[in-house]
Design a protein around this motif. Structure first.
Motif, short mmCIF file in Angstrom:
data_model
loop_
_atom_site.label_atom_id
_atom_site.label_comp_id
_atom_site.label_asym_id
_atom_site.label_seq_id
_atom_site.Cartn_x
_atom_site.Cartn_y
_atom_site.Cartn_z
N ASN A 50 33.29 44.04 36.64
CA ASN A 50 34.61 43.30 36.96
C ASN A 50 34.98 42.09 36.26
OD1 ASN A 50 32.68 41.44 37.95
ND2 ASN A 50 33.21 41.95 40.35
N LYS A 105 37.59 42.01 30.79
CA LYS A 105 39.05 42.09 30.50
C LYS A 105 39.33 42.90 29.14
CE LYS A 105 39.03 39.36 33.83
NZ LYS A 105 39.14 39.67 35.17
N HIS A 122 36.72 52.30 38.66
CA HIS A 122 38.29 52.14 39.40
C HIS A 122 38.11 52.95 40.36
CE1 HIS A 122 42.58 51.63 39.97
NE2 HIS A 122 42.04 50.44 40.03
N ASN A 123 38.17 53.95 40.14
CA ASN A 123 38.25 55.21 41.30
C ASN A 123 37.31 54.88 42.20
OD1 ASN A 123 40.49 56.38 39.72
ND2 ASN A 123 39.09 57.98 39.03
N GLY A 165 36.45 52.03 43.13
CA GLY A 165 36.58 50.81 43.91
C GLY A 165 35.48 49.73 43.62
N GLU A 166 34.76 49.93 42.45
CA GLU A 166 33.64 49.04 41.94
C GLU A 166 34.46 47.68 41.34
OE1 GLU A 166 30.55 48.75 42.49
OE2 GLU A 166 30.54 50.73 43.64
N ILE A 167 35.78 48.03 40.67
CA ILE A 167 36.63 47.22 40.00
C ILE A 167 38.04 47.33 40.54
CG2 ILE A 167 35.06 47.10 37.86
CD1 ILE A 167 37.18 48.72 36.48
N GLN A 168 38.81 46.12 40.64
CA GLN A 168 40.11 46.22 41.08
C GLN A 168 41.04 46.51 40.09
OE1 GLN A 168 40.89 45.62 44.34
NE2 GLN A 168 38.52 45.66 44.54
N LYS A 169 40.78 46.32 38.83
CA LYS A 169 41.75 46.71 37.77
C LYS A 169 41.17 47.18 36.70
CE LYS A 169 45.83 44.82 35.14
NZ LYS A 169 46.39 43.82 34.72
N ASN A 170 41.75 48.23 35.99
CA ASN A 170 41.14 49.05 34.99
C ASN A 170 41.51 48.13 33.54
OD1 ASN A 170 40.12 50.55 32.92
ND2 ASN A 170 40.72 52.39 33.84
#
Length: 299
Positions: free
Chosen positions: A25, A28, A89-90, A92-97
Motif C-alpha cells: 500500500n 505509488k 486491489h480486487n 481489498g489489500e490496497i485502496q488504489k492501484n
C-alpha cells in the motif's frame, strides 16, 4: 508462472533495497516509473534475487551481460506487475492501484521472418527418422506447422485427443485454460498414423510425444533439440516461429482472420490481426491477385 514469479521477486527486491518499501500500500505510481528507468539503466543480468545463484549461473559470462534491456521485456515486466496489483486491489489489500495510470512503452515491432518451404524441408531432414526421438521430433515440427498449436499444448497431447475421422485434435492444456479444437491435413493424418504405429513399439504411455523414459517432454528440451537441428542448416528457429508461420501461410492460402483466431485460441480477432503485419509487400500483392474482385468476375 515462472515469469510472474521472477518479475515480482526482482521488483520487490528493488522496492526494499532502493526505496525502503516493504508494504504494497506504500507503492505509488512514481515508484513504478522510477523502476522502469532503473531497469533501463542497469543492463541485463546485473541484478539477481539470490546472490548465491551467481556462482551457479555465472551471469557475467553471458554474451549479453550488461546489454540494454529491451522495451518489449520491460513491457512484460509491467504487465506482470499490473496483474499482481490488480489482484491486490480486487482483494481489498490496497485502496488504489498505482499502475492504473502507467502505460506501456512504445516499441517498434520487428516483423518475424517467414520459414520458406525449402528451409522447412531441410529442417525435417535434420532429424534421424530411424531413431525414436528423431522421428518424434520430425512429427512434432510437422504438426506445429500444420495446426498452429503452441509447443506446450502439443507436448501435453494424449493419443486419445486425436479424432482421425474428422481430422481434428482436442487441445486441453491451453494458455487460457479453455479447450479448443485444432485441425490437421490429410498428409498429417497419414504421418500421425504411421508415427503412432512406430511409437507403440517403444512405449505404452498415453502421451503422444513421450521422452525415451516414457515421460512428458519439457518445452525447454524440445526447444533445445529444435535449435540444434536448425543450426545445422544455418536456420535460427524457435517453436513459436512455426505457429507464426502457420498463421502466415493460412492467410496467404485464403484463410480468414476469424477462423484463424479460433484455431490459434486467441481471445479476440484483434490479437490475430498482428499476423498480417508480418506479410511482405510481395505476399500481400500475391494474396490480392488471388482475391481481386474484378479478376474473379466473369465480365
Amino acid at each position: 508462472m515462472s515469469s510472474y514469479e521472477q518479475t515480482l521477486k526482482l521488483f520487490i527486491l528493488y522496492l526494499k533495497n532502493e526505496q525502503e518499501i516493504e508494504e504494497p500500500n506504500k507503492v505509488k505510481a512514481g515508484h513504478i516509473r522510477q523502476y522502469v528507468r532503473y531497469v533501463q539503466e542497469r543492463g541485463k543480468y546485473t541484478v539477481v534475487r539470490n546472490e548465491k545463484s551467481r556462482k551457479i549461473n555465472w551471469p557475467e559470462h553471458r554474451t549479453d551481460y550488461q546489454k540494454k534491456v529491451s522495451n518489449v521485456t520491460i513491457n512484460n515486466y509491467l504487465r506482470n506487475i499490473k496483474v499482481f496489483f490488480k489482484w491486490l486491489h480486487n482483494e481489498g489489500e490496497i485502496q488504489k492501484n498505482p499502475l492504473e495510470t502507467i502505460k506501456q512503452i512504445k516499441t517498434v515491432r520487428r516483423p518475424k521472418e517467414a520459414i520458406t518451404e525449402k528451409e522447412f524441408k531441410n529442417l525435417l531432414e535434420q532429424f534421424d527418422y530411424t531413431k525414436f526421438h528423431g522421428y518424434r521430433n520430425k512429427i512434432i515440427v510437422m504438426l506445429l506447422q500444420d495446426t498452429g498449436m503452441r509447443i506446450g499444448e502439443c507436448l501435453a497431447l494424449k493419443v486419445d485427443d486425436i479424432d482421425f475421422k474428422h481430422k481434428m485434435i482436442l487441445v486441453t492444456k491451453t494458455k487460457g485454460r479453455k479447450e479448443r479444437y485444432v485441425y490437421f491435413s490429410r498428409r498429417m493424418l497419414r504421418e500421425l498414423k504411421h508415427y503412432i504405429k512406430f511409437r507403440d513399439r517403444y512405449t505404452s504411455t498415453k502421451v503422444l510425444f513421450p521422452t525415451t523414459r516414457n515421460t512428458e517432454m519439457s518445452v525447454h528440451s524440445f526447444e533445445k533439440q529444435l535449435k540444434k537441428a536448425g543450426s545445422r542448416i544455418g536456420l535460427s528457429i524457435h517453436p513459436h516461429q512455426l505457429r507464426n508461420n502457420f498463421a502466415r501461410q493460412f492467410l496467404m492460402n485464403g484463410g480468414d482472420l476469424y477462423t484463424l483466431s479460433r484455431i490459434l485460441g486467441h481471445s479476440s480477432v484483434t490479437i490475430t490481426e498482428s499476423a498480417y503485419l508480418d506479410l511482405t509487400h510481395e505476399e500481400i500483392a500475391k494474396k490480392y491477385q488471388n482475391h481481386s474482385p474484378l479478376s474473379n468476375w466473369k465480365i
